[in-house]
Design an enzyme around this catalytic site. Structure first.
Site, mmCIF file in Angstrom:
data_model
loop_
_atom_site.group_PDB
_atom_site.id
_atom_site.type_symbol
_atom_site.label_atom_id
_atom_site.label_comp_id
_atom_site.label_asym_id
_atom_site.label_seq_id
_atom_site.Cartn_x
_atom_site.Cartn_y
_atom_site.Cartn_z
ATOM 1 N N SER A 13 -2.654 -7.256 -6.200
ATOM 2 C CA SER A 13 -1.808 -6.366 -7.003
ATOM 3 C C SER A 13 -0.552 -7.056 -7.527
ATOM 4 O O SER A 13 0.047 -7.892 -6.839
ATOM 5 C CB SER A 13 -1.383 -5.180 -6.129
ATOM 6 N N TYR A 67 3.255 -1.741 1.284
ATOM 7 C CA TYR A 67 2.013 -1.924 0.519
ATOM 8 C C TYR A 67 1.949 -3.340 -0.069
ATOM 9 O O TYR A 67 0.931 -4.033 0.048
ATOM 10 C CB TYR A 67 1.946 -0.870 -0.593
ATOM 11 N N GLU A 117 2.115 -5.699 -7.535
ATOM 12 C CA GLU A 117 3.158 -5.282 -6.592
ATOM 13 C C GLU A 117 3.556 -6.461 -5.688
ATOM 14 O O GLU A 117 4.663 -6.478 -5.144
ATOM 15 C CB GLU A 117 2.652 -4.082 -5.777
HETATM 16 P P1 NAP Z 1 -7.171 4.843 -5.420
HETATM 17 O O1 NAP Z 1 -7.566 5.697 -6.570
HETATM 18 O O2 NAP Z 1 -6.048 5.241 -4.554
HETATM 19 O O3 NAP Z 1 -8.488 4.641 -4.512
HETATM 20 C C1 NAP Z 1 -8.403 4.068 -3.235
HETATM 21 C C2 NAP Z 1 -9.778 4.098 -2.601
HETATM 22 O O4 NAP Z 1 -9.679 3.533 -1.284
HETATM 23 C C3 NAP Z 1 -10.345 5.519 -2.432
HETATM 24 O O5 NAP Z 1 -11.737 5.482 -2.654
HETATM 25 C C4 NAP Z 1 -10.067 5.801 -0.950
HETATM 26 O O6 NAP Z 1 -10.947 6.746 -0.374
HETATM 27 C C5 NAP Z 1 -10.324 4.406 -0.378
HETATM 28 N N1 NAP Z 1 -9.788 4.256 0.974
HETATM 29 C C6 NAP Z 1 -8.575 4.638 1.440
HETATM 30 N N2 NAP Z 1 -8.475 4.372 2.746
HETATM 31 C C7 NAP Z 1 -9.646 3.810 3.126
HETATM 32 C C8 NAP Z 1 -10.166 3.363 4.367
HETATM 33 N N3 NAP Z 1 -9.460 3.438 5.496
HETATM 34 N N4 NAP Z 1 -11.418 2.841 4.398
HETATM 35 C C9 NAP Z 1 -12.163 2.795 3.260
HETATM 36 N N5 NAP Z 1 -11.734 3.222 2.055
HETATM 37 C C10 NAP Z 1 -10.482 3.737 1.990
HETATM 38 O O7 NAP Z 1 -6.842 3.352 -5.932
HETATM 39 P P2 NAP Z 1 -7.234 2.630 -7.309
HETATM 40 O O8 NAP Z 1 -6.159 2.873 -8.300
HETATM 41 O O9 NAP Z 1 -8.630 2.927 -7.643
HETATM 42 O O10 NAP Z 1 -7.088 1.102 -6.881
HETATM 43 C C11 NAP Z 1 -8.193 0.380 -6.358
HETATM 44 C C12 NAP Z 1 -7.678 -0.849 -5.601
HETATM 45 O O11 NAP Z 1 -6.938 -1.675 -6.473
HETATM 46 C C13 NAP Z 1 -6.748 -0.510 -4.429
HETATM 47 O O12 NAP Z 1 -6.952 -1.479 -3.436
HETATM 48 C C14 NAP Z 1 -5.363 -0.685 -5.028
HETATM 49 O O13 NAP Z 1 -4.437 -0.996 -4.020
HETATM 50 C C15 NAP Z 1 -5.611 -1.846 -5.978
HETATM 51 N N6 NAP Z 1 -4.757 -1.921 -7.158
HETATM 52 C C16 NAP Z 1 -4.625 -0.843 -7.975
HETATM 53 C C17 NAP Z 1 -3.857 -0.955 -9.119
HETATM 54 C C18 NAP Z 1 -3.696 0.201 -10.075
HETATM 55 O O14 NAP Z 1 -2.788 0.162 -10.904
HETATM 56 N N7 NAP Z 1 -4.556 1.216 -10.012
HETATM 57 C C19 NAP Z 1 -3.230 -2.176 -9.430
HETATM 58 C C20 NAP Z 1 -3.414 -3.251 -8.583
HETATM 59 C C21 NAP Z 1 -4.202 -3.133 -7.453
HETATM 60 P P3 NAP Z 1 -10.631 8.338 -0.435
HETATM 61 O O15 NAP Z 1 -11.126 8.799 -1.783
HETATM 62 O O16 NAP Z 1 -11.419 8.863 0.710
HETATM 63 O O17 NAP Z 1 -9.156 8.500 -0.283
HETATM 64 O O1 G4F Z 2 2.942 5.106 -10.654
HETATM 65 P P1 G4F Z 2 3.611 4.446 -9.515
HETATM 66 O O2 G4F Z 2 3.605 5.181 -8.213
HETATM 67 O O3 G4F Z 2 2.954 3.001 -9.391
HETATM 68 P P2 G4F Z 2 3.428 1.648 -8.665
HETATM 69 O O4 G4F Z 2 4.418 1.898 -7.613
HETATM 70 O O5 G4F Z 2 3.797 0.668 -9.726
HETATM 71 O O6 G4F Z 2 2.069 1.189 -7.942
HETATM 72 C C1 G4F Z 2 0.832 1.223 -8.627
HETATM 73 O O7 G4F Z 2 0.650 -0.012 -9.288
HETATM 74 C C2 G4F Z 2 0.530 -1.148 -8.415
HETATM 75 C C3 G4F Z 2 0.360 -2.388 -9.309
HETATM 76 O O8 G4F Z 2 1.625 -2.899 -9.644
HETATM 77 C C4 G4F Z 2 -0.664 -0.939 -7.527
HETATM 78 F F1 G4F Z 2 -0.865 -2.025 -6.739
HETATM 79 C C5 G4F Z 2 -0.458 0.295 -6.679
HETATM 80 O O9 G4F Z 2 -1.610 0.516 -5.877
HETATM 81 C C6 G4F Z 2 -0.267 1.492 -7.602
HETATM 82 O O10 G4F Z 2 -1.476 1.732 -8.269
HETATM 83 O O11 G4F Z 2 5.134 4.144 -9.875
HETATM 84 C C7 G4F Z 2 5.489 3.417 -11.030
HETATM 85 C C8 G4F Z 2 7.005 3.475 -11.219
HETATM 86 C C9 G4F Z 2 7.801 3.105 -9.956
HETATM 87 O O12 G4F Z 2 8.824 2.229 -10.305
HETATM 88 C C10 G4F Z 2 8.371 4.422 -9.472
HETATM 89 O O13 G4F Z 2 9.624 4.304 -8.791
HETATM 90 O O14 G4F Z 2 7.367 4.815 -11.516
HETATM 91 C C11 G4F Z 2 8.522 5.146 -10.780
HETATM 92 N N1 G4F Z 2 8.583 6.605 -10.636
HETATM 93 C C12 G4F Z 2 9.569 7.406 -11.137
HETATM 94 N N2 G4F Z 2 9.344 8.684 -10.802
HETATM 95 C C13 G4F Z 2 7.712 7.382 -9.970
HETATM 96 C C14 G4F Z 2 8.188 8.692 -10.074
HETATM 97 N N3 G4F Z 2 6.562 7.084 -9.311
HETATM 98 C C15 G4F Z 2 5.872 8.112 -8.754
HETATM 99 N N4 G4F Z 2 4.695 7.837 -8.116
HETATM 100 N N5 G4F Z 2 6.325 9.421 -8.818
HETATM 101 C C16 G4F Z 2 7.479 9.757 -9.469
HETATM 102 O O15 G4F Z 2 7.858 10.920 -9.503
#
Ligand code: NAP
Ligand code: G4F
Length: 352
Positions: free
Chosen positions: A141, A165, A143
């Protein structure tokens, strides 16, 4: 360079019920894979994002299989690997919410950090015992860059994570590289910047905003409470990003890649454009709530996807405006359905 498949392709996906898991399952099924997903036991169904695949009138539903297991339980991972016999493993499972990771740091480290190690170790043993050349993808990520050392961030930018995280993801990233270097595993990390979609979890900021836009447009709520509006993110479309995951595993050599759009926008800009899409002024509906601030913030993420473009031939197809339009339109439709239900006397609501 793309290597040609030599055997029937079977993928195992952790996190298949999540946003990325659902798009990746669709993508792999369209390529002819058998897709197996790891699902956790919960008291209610968590399969809403993949249900439509089962209902597919063609053969995709028949090629999708779910297995109970958990990244907290190494034995379940070993069992599923033996049953499924995958040629590719995609590790997308995680407690993926940054704000929540401050409330549940140990759980987050156990699943997003040590969980990866459990899976890597299970894959190593399975690969050695079966002689099957498994390829492995790790969901790293942006992050991990946290308090960024340079702008834009590339594969060589040092990590400075700012959340439990982010720390867990750095552990997983290096564990994956360690298994590649120690055991010769074809293991690659995708350092993905934020990617969103109409299937994004409703507590991430983009979806929280677009859900609110839909509900406000239909008179189901009037305000949305947000935290830091100044944070800047490089936001892309999840459907584009799962293709990059697959491309990494089709290369002759494993490697690590930044996947991003190369453009950054603030939360404020996202809100402004999302409300404007339906003719509303965001300032009349967005209020501040410090509960959504984090103990340490990641202020600015901007990725340099040059390596992914050069070596994988990957390009994002959906830009910032296109992403907002897609999400707002889907959530306006969802709110219309909610309104119909409410008018028929059913209880409807969205949690913040
Ligand atoms: P998400 O929608 O939160 O999905 C997370 C998945 O992980 C869900 O299927 C969840 O299952 C499963 N999970 C949670 N705890 C688990 C456990 N103990 N054992 C097995 N599975 C478990 O996340 P996403 O946005 O699709 O992201 C996918 C991956 O990419 C994650 O690893 C995230 O950290 C990473 N990532 C995401 C972003 C982004 O912007 N979306 C960016 C960089 C990296 P349930 O449905 O049962 O909760
Ligand atoms: O949407 P966010 O919660 O995403 P964040 O923290 O960037 O993390 C996501 O992206 C990561 C990749 O860089 C992934 F690895 C991670 O799993 C996840 O998918 O927040 C984005 C920004 C933050 O700066 C937060 O402080 O939005 C700001 N924010 C402002 N108001 C908020 C809110 N975030 C959330 N969730 N809720 C608010 O009300």
């Amino acid at each position: 360079m793309l290597s040609a498949p030599t055997q029937h392709r079977i993928a195992l996906v952790t996190g298949i019920t999540g946003q990325d898991g659902s798009y990746l399952a669709e993508f792999l099924l369209s390529k002819g894979y058998d897709v197996h997903g790891l699902v956790r036991r919960s008291s209610s169904f968590a399969t809403g994002r993949i249900e439509h695949i089962y209902r597919d009138p063609h053969d995709a539903g028949a090629r999708l299989h779910l297995h109970y297991g958990d990244l907290a339980d190494g034995n379940s991972l070993e069992r599923v690997l033996r049953e499924v016999k995958p040629t590719e493993v995609y590790n997308l499972g995680a407690q993926s919410h940054v704000r929540v990771s401050f409330d549940m740091p140990v759980f987050t480290a156990d699943i997003a950090g040590v969980g990866t190690l459990r899976l890597l170790e299970a894959v190593r043993v399975y690969r050695e015992e079966s002689g099957t050349p498994v390829r492995y993808y790790q969901a790293s990520s942006s992050e991990m860059f946290g308090k960024v050392a340079e702008v834009p961030q590339s594969e060589s930018t040092p990590f400075h994570p700012r959340s439990p995280y982010g720390v867990a993801k750095v552990f997983s990233h290096w564990a994956t590289i360690n298994y590649r270097e120690s055991y010769g595993m074809h293991a690659s990390c995708g350092i993905l910047f934020n990617h969103e979609s109409p299937r994004r979890g409703e507590t991430f900021v983009t979806r929280k905003i677009t859900r609110a836009v839909g509900r406000i447009k239909h008179g189901l709520q009037n305000q949305v409470f947000l935290g830091n509006l100044d944070a800047q993110r490089d936001w892309g479309f999840a459907g584009d990003y799962v293709e990059a995951m697959w491309l990494m595993l089709q290369q002759d050599e494993p490697d690590d890649y930044v996947v991003a759009t190369g453009k950054t926008f603030s939360v404020r800009e996202f809100a402004e454009k999302a409300f404007a899409r339906v003719g509303l002024d965001w300032q009349k509906h967005v209020a501040y709530d410090p509960r959504y601030n984090r103990p340490a913030e990641v202020d600015l993420l901007l990725g340099d996807p040059a390596k992914a473009r050069r070596k994988l031939g990957w390009e994002p197809r959906v830009d910032f405006d296109g992403l907002i339009a897609m999400m707002v339109d889907a959530d306006v439709e969802m709110a219309a359905r909610e309104k119909t239900l409410r008018d028929a006397g059913f209880q409807v609501g969205a949690m913040e």
